[in-house]
Design a protein around this motif. Sequence first.
Motif, PDB file in Angstrom:
ATOM      1  N   THR A 217       0.807  -1.212   0.000  1.00 45.39           N
ATOM      2  CA  THR A 217       0.000   0.000   0.000  1.00 45.39           C
ATOM      3  C   THR A 217       0.844   1.268   0.000  1.00 45.39           C
TER       4      THR A 217
ATOM      5  N   ARG B 270      -8.351  -4.527  -6.325  1.00 42.51           N
ATOM      6  CA  ARG B 270      -8.871  -4.828  -4.992  1.00 42.51           C
ATOM      7  C   ARG B 270      -8.941  -3.574  -4.115  1.00 42.51           C
ATOM      8  N   THR B 271      -8.016  -2.640  -4.335  1.00 38.93           N
ATOM      9  CA  THR B 271      -7.999  -1.404  -3.549  1.00 38.93           C
ATOM     10  C   THR B 271      -8.814  -0.300  -4.213  1.00 38.93           C
ATOM     11  N   ASN B 272      -9.486  -0.628  -5.302  1.00 39.99           N
ATOM     12  CA  ASN B 272     -10.313   0.334  -6.053  1.00 39.99           C
ATOM     13  C   ASN B 272      -9.512   1.502  -6.612  1.00 39.99           C
TER      14      ASN B 272
ATOM     15  N   ARG C  82      -4.063  -6.171  -7.129  1.00 44.40           N
ATOM     16  CA  ARG C  82      -3.997  -5.267  -5.984  1.00 44.40           C
ATOM     17  C   ARG C  82      -4.601  -3.908  -6.335  1.00 44.40           C
TER      18      ARG C  82
END
Length: 111
Positions: A58, A93-95, A90
């Motif tokens: 992240t 999934r994290t938009n 990723r």
Amino acid sequence: MDVLEMTRRQHGELVVVSLAGEVDLDNVSQVRKCLDDAVEAHGPRLVVDLTGLTFIDTTGLGVLVRLLATLRERDGTMALVAPDGQVLRRLRRTNLAPLFPIYDTLSQALD
């Protein structure tokens, strides 16, 4: 952990930064500096090639999002090359995927 490799090259008005290996908290400051230096040296039109990345956490995603915001303020652009794999999953999934133009290959991004 894979060693991170970063390369930069000019392609017309675009600068291409390729990242290979892993981006995480241990090396994210190096990634940020590489991307910032590329923009300062070559202008605000950037393609970040993530094809060689095996992992991004992240903190690495945060660097990409902050740089995108900075480039937009300067009327710049940033596209990502992220073929199907861990990095693209990723981003989805994290938009974050809708924020960027994302291409499967570098040649598509450069067209």
